[in-house]
Write an enzyme that holds these catalytic residues in place. Structure first.
Site, mmCIF file in Angstrom:
data_model
loop_
_atom_site.group_PDB
_atom_site.id
_atom_site.type_symbol
_atom_site.label_atom_id
_atom_site.label_comp_id
_atom_site.label_asym_id
_atom_site.label_seq_id
_atom_site.Cartn_x
_atom_site.Cartn_y
_atom_site.Cartn_z
ATOM 1 N N LEU A 106 4.331 7.962 -5.996
ATOM 2 C CA LEU A 106 4.054 8.065 -4.560
ATOM 3 C C LEU A 106 4.648 6.865 -3.835
ATOM 4 C CD1 LEU A 106 2.581 9.519 -2.225
ATOM 5 C CD2 LEU A 106 0.604 8.087 -2.727
ATOM 6 N N HIS B 241 -1.288 -3.875 -7.129
ATOM 7 C CA HIS B 241 -0.275 -4.461 -6.251
ATOM 8 C C HIS B 241 -0.722 -4.372 -4.802
ATOM 9 C CE1 HIS B 241 3.631 -4.904 -4.221
ATOM 10 N NE2 HIS B 241 4.101 -5.411 -5.345
#
Length: 336
Positions: A125, A229
């Site tokens: 994604l 992240h």
């Protein structure tokens, strides 16, 4: 209007552009034209049902129908770990007790495991930065679940997702430098590339076979374990909103977490219903959310966010929505 549709070989330039934008550590989008071209060819075969469900890899593109620009990408693998092991680290507690000294210690350790074999995986994604607001990410993410829900026989009972691990302000992975690199002894970029460009034998050859005690690990690497992240925080929140939970597994290279959910309990899958489409004017209140609607099937799959009115015998959407999805009144639509 933003529409999610199946990808094919003609999307190679757009996909390569997105791969370069995605940056370090986005393993599923390598900056390699040949690898991505193979991915798109496999996607076309998958949507045409020319490969087995377990070996299928469906790539979805988020397209602006007004400009023709590809704004994002996402994917679904039919199954992982079949042709080669799908390795992860499991974070485990190892209890040790000595009656001679009357002491007990609970040690946190990383253990190499291969637990995800056969699960379907949602991933890849990524959106252009300008499209990370306004619901585009939600549309792209949820379109995957609409595709799964419309074709349940093609996907496993468990759906998993791996999130990119933490990188510091220098764009370096503390987990890689503190743990993984000590075994693979390669630059991160080379190991990252080899994940998609080779059969993965180097992992089997070099990965640690014994528990790694975290008391012996550099603190920066230890703190990065299962940390997402900075650009993945929103993706994790959307996964959790759909019902995914942390599995205790992490990526062996960057320490990012793996989350899982039962296929039929994913919110978008569970809440979906299928109704005949009808065209009409739909009034939307300021605080009312748009509906995810999708064309069922595989090769015909399309999805978008739109105002919609659900009645007992029809799903009423604007005429422009029917046109963007390529359907006519009376055709079936999934709404969630």
């Amino acid at each position: 209007m933003l529409v999610v549709r199946p990808a094919g070989p003609a999307d190679i330039d757009a996909l390569l552009d997105l791969a370069f934008l995605s940056g370090k550590g986005f393993t599923s989008l390598p900056e390699d034209r040949a690898v991505l071209a193979e991915r798109l060819a496999l996607s076309a075969q998958s949507f045409a049902r020319e490969v087995s469900p377990q070996h299928a890899w469906y790539t979805l593109m988020l397209e602006d129908t007004e400009t023709g620009v590809i704004e994002g990408v996402a994917g679904i693998k039919g199954a992982v770990g079949l042709d080669r092991p799908h390795f992860s680290f499991r974070v485990m507690t190892l209890a040790q007790y000595s009656s001679a000294t009357g002491t007990r210690f609970d040690h946190q350790a990383l253990v190499l495991v291969n637990e995800c074999t056969g699960s379907s995986e949602v991933g890849s994604l990524f959106l252009r930065p300008r499209k990370r607001q306004g619901g585009a990410g939600s549309l792209l993410a949820r379109a995957r679940y609409a595709l799964i829900g419309a074709n349940r026989d093609l996907f496993a009972a468990t759906i998993m997702a791996e999130l990119r691990g933490w990188f510091d302000e220098r764009d370096e992975s503390p987990f890689w430098h503190g743990i993984a690199a000590k075994f693979f002894r390669l630059p991160f970029e080379d190991a990252d590339r080899m994940i998609t460009a080779t059969d993965g034998q180097f992992i089997l050859d070099l990965a640690p076979r014994h528990p790694i005690y975290l008391e012996l690990v550099d603190p920066a690497a230890r703190e990065a374990i299962a940390k997402v992240h900075r650009h993945g925080a929103r993706a994790l929140a959307m996964l959790e909103d759909e019902g995914f939970t942390r599995s205790g597994l992490i990526d062996i290279f960057d320490g990012g977490p793996t989350v899982t959910a039962p296929r039929d309990q994913i919110r978008t899958v569970r809440n979906a219903q299928t109704l005949p489409a009808a065209a009409g004017v739909v009034e939307v209140a300021a605080d009312e959310r748009l509906h995810l609607v999708a064309v069922p099937g595989l090769a015909t799959f399309r999805a978008t966010l739109t105002p919609a009115r659900i009645t007992d015998d029809a799903l009423v959407v604007p005429e422009a929505t029917l046109a963007a999805l390529g359907i006519r009144p009376g055709d079936p639509l999934i709404v969630s």
